[in-house]
Design a protein around this motif. Structure first.
Motif, PDB file in Angstrom:
ATOM      1  N   SER A  81       0.796  -1.223   0.000  1.00 44.68           N
ATOM      2  CA  SER A  81       0.000   0.000   0.000  1.00 44.68           C
ATOM      3  C   SER A  81       0.829   1.274   0.000  1.00 44.68           C
ATOM      4  O   SER A  81       0.384   2.311  -0.507  1.00 44.68           O
ATOM      5  N   ILE A  82       2.025   1.219   0.545  1.00 47.43           N
ATOM      6  CA  ILE A  82       2.861   2.425   0.563  1.00 47.43           C
ATOM      7  C   ILE A  82       3.190   2.851  -0.867  1.00 47.43           C
ATOM      8  O   ILE A  82       3.080   4.020  -1.237  1.00 47.43           O
ATOM      9  N   GLY A 130      -2.160  -4.232   0.719  1.00 42.24           N
ATOM     10  CA  GLY A 130      -2.365  -5.479   1.451  1.00 42.24           C
ATOM     11  C   GLY A 130      -1.382  -6.578   1.094  1.00 42.24           C
ATOM     12  O   GLY A 130      -1.396  -7.641   1.713  1.00 42.24           O
ATOM     13  N   ALA A 131      -0.517  -6.345   0.104  1.00 49.53           N
ATOM     14  CA  ALA A 131       0.413  -7.388  -0.340  1.00 49.53           C
ATOM     15  C   ALA A 131       1.433  -7.717   0.745  1.00 49.53           C
ATOM     16  O   ALA A 131       1.847  -6.862   1.523  1.00 49.53           O
ATOM     17  N   ARG A 132       1.819  -8.986   0.775  1.00 51.58           N
ATOM     18  CA  ARG A 132       2.887  -9.451   1.644  1.00 51.58           C
ATOM     19  C   ARG A 132       4.007 -10.025   0.788  1.00 51.58           C
ATOM     20  O   ARG A 132       3.896 -10.101  -0.430  1.00 51.58           O
ATOM     21  N   MET A 133       5.075 -10.435   1.427  1.00 53.17           N
ATOM     22  CA  MET A 133       6.222 -10.936   0.678  1.00 53.17           C
ATOM     23  C   MET A 133       5.852 -12.128  -0.190  1.00 53.17           C
ATOM     24  O   MET A 133       6.409 -12.314  -1.276  1.00 53.17           O
ATOM     25  N   GLU A 134       4.928 -12.945   0.237  1.00 53.96           N
ATOM     26  CA  GLU A 134       4.537 -14.113  -0.557  1.00 53.96           C
ATOM     27  C   GLU A 134       3.917 -13.707  -1.892  1.00 53.96           C
ATOM     28  O   GLU A 134       3.850 -14.522  -2.828  1.00 53.96           O
ATOM     29  N   ASP A 135       3.470 -12.447  -2.017  1.00 54.22           N
ATOM     30  CA  ASP A 135       2.890 -11.958  -3.274  1.00 54.22           C
ATOM     31  C   ASP A 135       3.950 -11.433  -4.233  1.00 54.22           C
ATOM     32  O   ASP A 135       3.653 -11.177  -5.410  1.00 54.22           O
ATOM     33  N   MET A 154       9.348  -2.527  -2.205  1.00 60.25           N
ATOM     34  CA  MET A 154       9.070  -2.083  -0.841  1.00 60.25           C
ATOM     35  C   MET A 154       7.910  -2.925  -0.321  1.00 60.25           C
ATOM     36  O   MET A 154       6.747  -2.665  -0.620  1.00 60.25           O
ATOM     37  N   VAL A 155       8.243  -3.945   0.422  1.00 58.34           N
ATOM     38  CA  VAL A 155       7.226  -4.872   0.913  1.00 58.34           C
ATOM     39  C   VAL A 155       7.707  -5.461   2.233  1.00 58.34           C
ATOM     40  O   VAL A 155       8.912  -5.569   2.467  1.00 58.34           O
ATOM     41  N   GLY A 156       6.758  -5.813   3.098  1.00 63.58           N
ATOM     42  CA  GLY A 156       7.110  -6.413   4.383  1.00 63.58           C
ATOM     43  C   GLY A 156       6.311  -5.882   5.550  1.00 63.58           C
ATOM     44  O   GLY A 156       6.150  -6.563   6.561  1.00 63.58           O
ATOM     45  N   ALA A 157       5.766  -4.668   5.401  1.00 63.24           N
ATOM     46  CA  ALA A 157       4.995  -4.100   6.507  1.00 63.24           C
ATOM     47  C   ALA A 157       3.779  -4.968   6.825  1.00 63.24           C
ATOM     48  O   ALA A 157       3.443  -5.188   7.999  1.00 63.24           O
ATOM     49  N   ASN A 158       3.119  -5.486   5.781  1.00 65.52           N
ATOM     50  CA  ASN A 158       1.924  -6.303   6.013  1.00 65.52           C
ATOM     51  C   ASN A 158       2.250  -7.686   6.554  1.00 65.52           C
ATOM     52  O   ASN A 158       1.361  -8.369   7.081  1.00 65.52           O
ATOM     53  N   ASP A 159       3.505  -8.108   6.424  1.00 64.94           N
ATOM     54  CA  ASP A 159       3.899  -9.380   7.027  1.00 64.94           C
ATOM     55  C   ASP A 159       3.946  -9.256   8.545  1.00 64.94           C
ATOM     56  O   ASP A 159       3.744 -10.244   9.263  1.00 64.94           O
ATOM     57  N   SER A 198      14.024  -0.806   2.894  1.00 64.50           N
ATOM     58  CA  SER A 198      13.778  -1.448   4.182  1.00 64.50           C
ATOM     59  C   SER A 198      12.330  -1.232   4.600  1.00 64.50           C
ATOM     60  O   SER A 198      11.649  -0.313   4.124  1.00 64.50           O
ATOM     61  N   VAL A 199      11.836  -2.103   5.474  1.00 60.68           N
ATOM     62  CA  VAL A 199      10.483  -1.974   6.027  1.00 60.68           C
ATOM     63  C   VAL A 199      10.499  -0.840   7.059  1.00 60.68           C
ATOM     64  O   VAL A 199      11.408  -0.778   7.896  1.00 60.68           O
ATOM     65  N   PRO A 200       9.531   0.071   7.016  1.00 57.81           N
ATOM     66  CA  PRO A 200       9.525   1.177   7.981  1.00 57.81           C
ATOM     67  C   PRO A 200       9.407   0.681   9.419  1.00 57.81           C
ATOM     68  O   PRO A 200       8.935  -0.432   9.683  1.00 57.81           O
TER      69      PRO A 200
END
Length: 314
Positions: A81-82, A130-135, A154-159, A198-200
């Motif tokens: 989402s970011i 809403g995406a996570r690393m698996e996406d 840029m992904v990981g916050a939703n994990d 990096s993840v915030p």
């Protein structure tokens, strides 16, 4: 009277005999009137200097590290989402035109606007709220069709942002999915460069956002419950819960750094986004958690600085 045998003469050392033989050959060549100059050089071991049969000469030279291109001509953005600009323009809605990576809003100065001559035609946003690393592997599959010079991740916050800490993505799974995505990208586009954010620091966002009553009401809709639920609770269990989320994000960033570090054409941001001290001005006025337009601009600045750096970045 028996004759006394002659004393055996000492044998000439092999190296000396070889030297004498070489000298004789040279002398013979000169006496025979051979044209030119005959130059024979023999080292102490009897081998020509730099002999072609040495193991050193057979050892392959290391491959040079590919030079990083600081001026890519196309960009594909992957993430969550970011990168979609969620809640930057309105409540609970995407606003990709202000995305730090591919946005067209001149007030943000996205990475695409800073790097590309025609950002509208040579940048693509495959991120999904809403995406996570698996996406990420699926997003890579969509991006490779455009053959971009640069892919941003840029992904990981939703994990880490789940309904409970128990549901957070295990670090091993997070790492494996990231490795899978990079392998797929490398097979399809071996020369495409990758910038990894990096993840915030989600705990920092909680600390800032909890000062806004309106933001806390929006958090009740389910935004990052593992960190933001009961935002004013400071009991031991609540503090431990938030620390657990914080520690998981740190572990995710370690995985991003290590996996990216194995790729010559991958640059990690060195944890700069994680360390950035987002304040009220950089947070969405609708949820006090996602980046505002100002926050998106700060993300673009960090990415641009890292991507255009001439030398290696930590």
């Amino acid at each position: 009277m028996r004759d006394t045998p002659e004393r055996a003469q000492p044998r000439t050392p092999r190296r000396e005999r070889r030297g004498r033989a070489v000298a004789a050959l040279v002398a013979g060549a000169v006496l025979a009137g051979t044209a030119g100059v005959v130059w024979l050089a023999v080292d102490e071991g009897g081998e020509p200097p730099g002999g072609g049969s040495s193991s050193a000469s057979r050892r392959p030279s290391p491959k040079p590290t590919p030079q990083w291109d600081t001026s890519p001509r196309s960009i594909a953005a992957l993430g969550d989402s970011i990168t979609r600009g969620f809640d930057a323009c309105g409540v609970l809605t995407d606003c990709p035109e202000v995305s730090w990576a591919t946005g067209t809003d001149p007030g943000v100065g996205s990475l695409a606007r800073r790097l590309l001559k025609n950002p509208g035609r040579s940048s693509w946003n495959h991120a999904r709220s809403g995406a996570r690393m698996e996406d990420l592997p699926r997003q890579v599959a969509a991006a490779v069709t455009e053959r971009p010079d640069l892919v941003t991740v840029m992904v990981g916050a939703n994990d880490a942002c789940r309904d409970s800490t128990r549901l957070m993505t295990p670090v091993a799974d997070f790492r494996a999915d990231f490795e899978k995505a990079l392998r797929a990208l490398r097979r399809a586009l071996p020369k495409t460069q990758v910038y990894v954010s990096s993840v915030p620091d989600l705990k920092r966002l909680w600390s800032e956002g909890r000062q806004n009553p309106f933001g806390k009401q929006v958090w009740k809709l389910g935004i990052c419950a593992s960190m933001l639920s009961e935002p004013d609770a400071l009991d031991k269990a609540s503090v431990a819960r938030r620390q657990q989320v914080y520690d998981r994000v740190v572990a995710y960033n370690t995985a991003l750094k290590e996996v990216c570090g194995k790729e010559p054409r991958c640059r990690y941001d060195g944890g700069e986004v994680f360390r950035y001290r987002f304040s009220g001005k950089q947070l969405s006025p609708w949820d006090w958690f996602h980046p505002s337009k100002n926050g998106q601009e700060r993300l673009a600045e960090i990415a641009y600085r890292r991507i255009t750096a001439k030398g290696p970045v930590a």
